[in-house]
Write a protein that holds these residues in place. Structure first.
Motif, PDB file in Angstrom:
ATOM      1  N   GLY A  21     -61.920  70.928 -88.728  1.00  0.00           N
ATOM      2  CA  GLY A  21     -61.006  72.034 -88.481  1.00  0.00           C
ATOM      3  C   GLY A  21     -61.496  73.042 -87.475  1.00  0.00           C
ATOM      4  N   ALA A  22     -62.566  72.744 -86.755  1.00  0.00           N
ATOM      5  CA  ALA A  22     -63.119  73.681 -85.777  1.00  0.00           C
ATOM      6  C   ALA A  22     -62.133  73.912 -84.636  1.00  0.00           C
ATOM      7  N   THR A  23     -62.159  75.121 -84.110  1.00  0.00           N
ATOM      8  CA  THR A  23     -61.376  75.438 -82.920  1.00  0.00           C
ATOM      9  C   THR A  23     -62.267  75.795 -81.730  1.00  0.00           C
ATOM     10  N   VAL A  24     -63.460  76.350 -82.006  1.00  0.00           N
ATOM     11  CA  VAL A  24     -64.366  76.786 -80.941  1.00  0.00           C
ATOM     12  C   VAL A  24     -65.783  76.346 -81.287  1.00  0.00           C
ATOM     13  N   LEU A  25     -66.462  75.755 -80.316  1.00  0.00           N
ATOM     14  CA  LEU A  25     -67.866  75.405 -80.454  1.00  0.00           C
ATOM     15  C   LEU A  25     -68.687  76.242 -79.485  1.00  0.00           C
ATOM     16  N   ARG A  26     -69.749  76.827 -79.994  1.00  0.00           N
ATOM     17  CA  ARG A  26     -70.696  77.523 -79.116  1.00  0.00           C
ATOM     18  C   ARG A  26     -71.879  76.596 -78.836  1.00  0.00           C
ATOM     19  N   SER A  27     -72.307  76.565 -77.575  1.00  0.00           N
ATOM     20  CA  SER A  27     -73.449  75.736 -77.198  1.00  0.00           C
ATOM     21  C   SER A  27     -74.306  76.490 -76.197  1.00  0.00           C
ATOM     22  N   GLN A  28     -75.518  76.834 -76.599  1.00  0.00           N
ATOM     23  CA  GLN A  28     -76.406  77.556 -75.693  1.00  0.00           C
ATOM     24  C   GLN A  28     -76.675  76.769 -74.419  1.00  0.00           C
ATOM     25  N   THR A  29     -76.835  75.438 -74.535  1.00  0.00           N
ATOM     26  CA  THR A  29     -77.189  74.657 -73.357  1.00  0.00           C
ATOM     27  C   THR A  29     -76.015  74.394 -72.421  1.00  0.00           C
ATOM     28  N   LEU A  30     -74.861  74.941 -72.716  1.00  0.00           N
ATOM     29  CA  LEU A  30     -73.768  74.941 -71.749  1.00  0.00           C
ATOM     30  C   LEU A  30     -73.960  76.127 -70.811  1.00  0.00           C
ATOM     31  N   GLY A  31     -75.034  76.051 -70.033  1.00  0.00           N
ATOM     32  CA  GLY A  31     -75.257  77.085 -69.033  1.00  0.00           C
ATOM     33  C   GLY A  31     -76.632  77.704 -69.042  1.00  0.00           C
ATOM     34  N   ASP A  32     -77.396  77.598 -70.142  1.00  0.00           N
ATOM     35  CA  ASP A  32     -78.614  78.404 -70.235  1.00  0.00           C
ATOM     36  C   ASP A  32     -79.878  77.711 -69.742  1.00  0.00           C
TER      37      ASP A  32
END
Length: 538
Positions: A111-122
Motif C-alpha cells: 500500500g505504499a505511495t512514496v518511497l524515500r531513498s538516500q542513494t537517489l542522489g546522495d
C-alpha cells in the motif's frame, strides 16, 4: 494449471535450462493492487506533482497523506549501511532489474505511495557514485537512476531523493575507514578537516553541494524524456540525512545554510518539495525562525525509541509518541508540512505488535502528520533467497542498542534474524500495510495482490533454486514425470530455505515453481527448467 508449452524441437537438453540470476521475471501487473490513492486512477496519481497547501499536501487536487518505506539502496547497494563480513566496505553495486521489480511490487502490495531513498542522489566519492570526483558526474550512475525512476513510475510509486546521506559502506575520504556522510568528501576535496562547521559555512563547499544538487535535478532521463526536476515521479528531495547530528555547528549557521540551499533548490525545481531533516531544522528541534524559511516545504523527523527514548519522547512499551505529535502541531501551526520520514517498526522500537499498532493509529489519526516512511525495506536477492541483512553484526552484543540491520531490515513475508522470528516480522509487516492503506484513504485494506511467477535459476543434483515472487510466503514445486507434471512439493519451501532438494530426483530433472499470495491464491507457474524433454505436449 492448464498451461501448454508449444515447443519446436524434440530434443533432450543436456545440462540445465534455467533463467539467468537477476533476469526479470514476468512482473506482476501494478494494476493488481488498487490505485495508490483512493479516488484517483493510477495515471492521475502518476502524472500529478505532490504540492503543499499550507500544512497539508495534495496530489491531483486531492488531499494526500503519504506512507511507505525507506529503500536506502535503490540507487546504489552497500553504500549507506555499516559494512559487515557478508557485505564488506567498498562492495558497492547497482541493484539488478529483478531487485527493483521485486521491491517495487512489494511496496505496492504493502500500500505504499512514496518511497524515500538516500542513494537517489546522495552518492559521492566512489567509482559507482553519482559524483566520484569533484565536479565529475558518472553517466553509468545516472543510467541506473534513470531505470529506477522509470520503474517507480511504471509501478505507480513516487520517490523522495536526497542530496547527502549515510556513506558508512563506502571507503572514507582518507581510504582507511568508513565515512559518516557523503558530503564529507566535499570537505576532503577542499582540505577542510573541520567539516562539521565548514560544510555549513564555507562558500566553496556550499557551492560544491549546490553543483551536485543542480547536476541531479537537471539531469534528463532518456527513458521518460524528463529532467528529474520536471518529473512528477519525484515528490521531493531531502537536504541531507541528520545533518549536524554530531557536528555541533551553531543553529544560526545551520539555519543560514538551510535558507541558502532551499532558495537554490526552489530556483531549480519549483514544482517539487524541499524536505529538511537536520538538527536545528526538522529532526526534532524545529525552531520558530527556521519555520519561517519560505522554501522549506516539509520538516521531517526520525522516530526511534531504540536510539532516542528521551529525544523521541516515546518508549518501547506503548505506542504513544507525544513529542512527535507536539512537533507536528508546531509545524502545522506555522503553515508547513510535517513528516515522520523515518520510524522504527521492530521490537527494539516497539516491544509488541500492539505497541506498533497504537503508534500507527496515532499517526494516522493526526492530520498534522502529512506522511511517514518506515526504515527499511529489503528485497529478494538475485538467484535465490533474500538480500543479505545490512550492517549485520549478529546483534553483538545485543539488538537492544547499536546499529544493526537485524533489528531494522524488513523482509515482507518474514525472515528470522538475530532480533526477530519470521512470524513476528510478518505480523508487523501487515500492520504497516494496514497503515499505508489507511493513509491513502482506504477504510479497509484490500485483498493481497497477485504474485508473479518465480524464475528458476539453477537445477543441480536435484536442488532447485529460484528467484522469489514479491508477496509469496511459500512455494510449490512440480516435476515432469513420465505421466506428466506432478506436484512433489506442496507449499513446502520458502525464500529462506536455501532452495528445494528433491528427495527422489528422476533422470529427467525438469521442474517448475509457483508461489501463493498471502491470501493463499496461486500465482502463475515458472518456466520449466532443468534437463527437460522439449517435445510437443510437454
Amino acid at each position: 494449471m492448464g498451461i501448454r508449452y508449444i515447443l519446436v524441437a524434440a530434443v533432450v537438453i543436456l545440462g540445465a535450462l534455467v533463467t539467468p540470476a537477476g533476469a526479470k521475471p514476468a512482473a506482476a501487473d501494478p494494476g493488481g493492487a488498487p490505485p495508490p490513492v483512493a479516488g484517483l486512477s493510477v495515471d492521475e496519481f502518476r502524472d500529478a506533482f505532490v504540492q503543499r497547501d499550507g500544512s497539508a499536501l495534495t496530489v491531483a487536487g486531492r488531499p494526500f497523506r503519504f506512507s511507505g518505506a525507506n529503500v536506502e539502496w535503490l540507487g546504489l547497494m552497500n553504500y549507506g549501511p555499516d559494512p559487515s563480513a557478508a557485505v564488506p566496505a567498498g562492495s558497492q553495486r547497482y541493484p539488478t532489474e529483478y531487485e527493483l521489480d521485486d521491491v517495487f511490487a512489494t511496496a505496492r502490495e504493502m500500500g505504499a505511495t512514496v518511497l524515500r531513498s538516500q542513494t537517489l542522489g546522495d552518492t559521492v566519492g566512489c567509482p559507482l557514485c553519482v559524483e566520484p570526483a569533484p565536479g565529475q558526474f558518472n553517466p553509468d550512475a545516472f543510467a541506473h537512476l534513470d531505470l529506477v525512476v522509470a520503474k517507480a513510475r511504471e509501478y505507480g510509486l513516487k520517490l523522495i531523493g536526497e542530496f547527502s546521506g549515510d556513506a558508512n559502506g563506502a571507503p572514507a575520504p582518507d581510504q582507511t575507514s568508513p565515512s559518516a556522510d557523503s558530503h564529507d568528501w566535499y570537505c576532503t576535496w577542499r582540505h577542510r578537516p573541520d567539516c562539521g562547521q565548514a560544510f555549513f559555512t564555507d562558500p566553496a563547499i556550499i557551492g560544491d553541494y549546490q553543483r551536485h544538487m543542480s547536476a541531479v535535478l537537471e539531469h534528463v532521463n532518456p527513458r521518460t524524456g524528463l529532467a528529474y526536476k520536471d518529473d512528477p515521479t519525484f515528490a521531493g528531495w531531502v537536504d541531507g540525512n541528520n545533518l549536524n547530528l554530531l557536528d555541533g555547528a551553531p543553529v544560526p549557521a545551520v539555519e543560514n545554510w538551510l535558507r541558502t540551499v532551499s532558495d537554490f533548490f526552489r530556483s531549480v525545481a519549483p514544482r517539487q518539495l524541499f524536505v529538511n531533516i537536520s538538527l536545528g531544522g526538522g529532526d526534532g528541534f524545529v525552531t520558530d525562525s527556521v519555520l519561517r524559511l519560505p522554501n522549506v516545504d516539509v520538516y521531517a523527523t526520525e522516530y526511534y525509541p531504540h536510539w532516542m527514548p528521551l529525544i523521541s519522547g516515546g518508549n518501547r512499551i506503548d505506542g504513544n509518541a507525544p513529542k512527535l505529535h507536539a512537533t507536528a502541531a508546531q509545524v502545522a501551526a506555522a503553515g508547513k508540512a510535517f513528516s515522520a520520514i523515518e520510524f522504527g517498526w521492530d521490537r527494539t522500537d516497539f516491544s509488541t505488535p500492539a505497541a506498533l499498532r497504537d503508534f500507527l493509529t496515532g499517526v494516522a489519526s493526526d492530520p498534522a502528520v502529512a506522511g511517514d516512511n518506515f526504515w527499511a525495506l529489503q528485497a529478494h536477492a538475485p538467484g535465490h533467497g533474500w538480500q543479505p541483512i545490512p550492517a549485520d553484526t549478529g546483534c553483538s552484543p545485543t539488538c537492544e542498542w547499536g546499529e544493526d540491520g537485524n533489528w531494522w531490515a524488513l523482509y515482507y513475508t518474514g525472515l528470522a534474524t538475530a532480533s526477530h522470528d519470521a512470524a513476528d516480522m510478518a505480523t508487523r509487516a501487515q500492520l504497516l500495510r494496514d497503515h499505508s492503506y489507511a493513509m491513502a484513504g482506504y477504510p479497509t485494506p484490500p485483498a493481497h495482490s497477485p504474485v508473479a511467477a518465480p524464475a528458476v535459476t539453477s537445477v543441480a543434483d536435484g536442488t532447485v533454486l529460484f528467484e522469489g515472487a514479491a508477496g509469496s510466503p511459500t512455494y510449490s514445486v512440480q516435476r515432469r514425470d513420465p505421466g506428466g507434471w506432478a506436484t512433489v512439493c506442496d507449499h513446502c519451501t520458502t525464500d529462506a530455505a536455501g532452495g528445494w532438494h528433491d528427495p527422489a530426483p528422476t533422470t529427467s530433472g525438469c521442474y517448475r515453481v509457483l508461489g501463493y499470495n498471502l491470501d493463499g491464491v496461486a500465482g502463475p507457474l515458472s518456466r520449466p527448467a532443468g534437463t527437460c524433454e522439449l517435445s510437443e505436449g510437454t
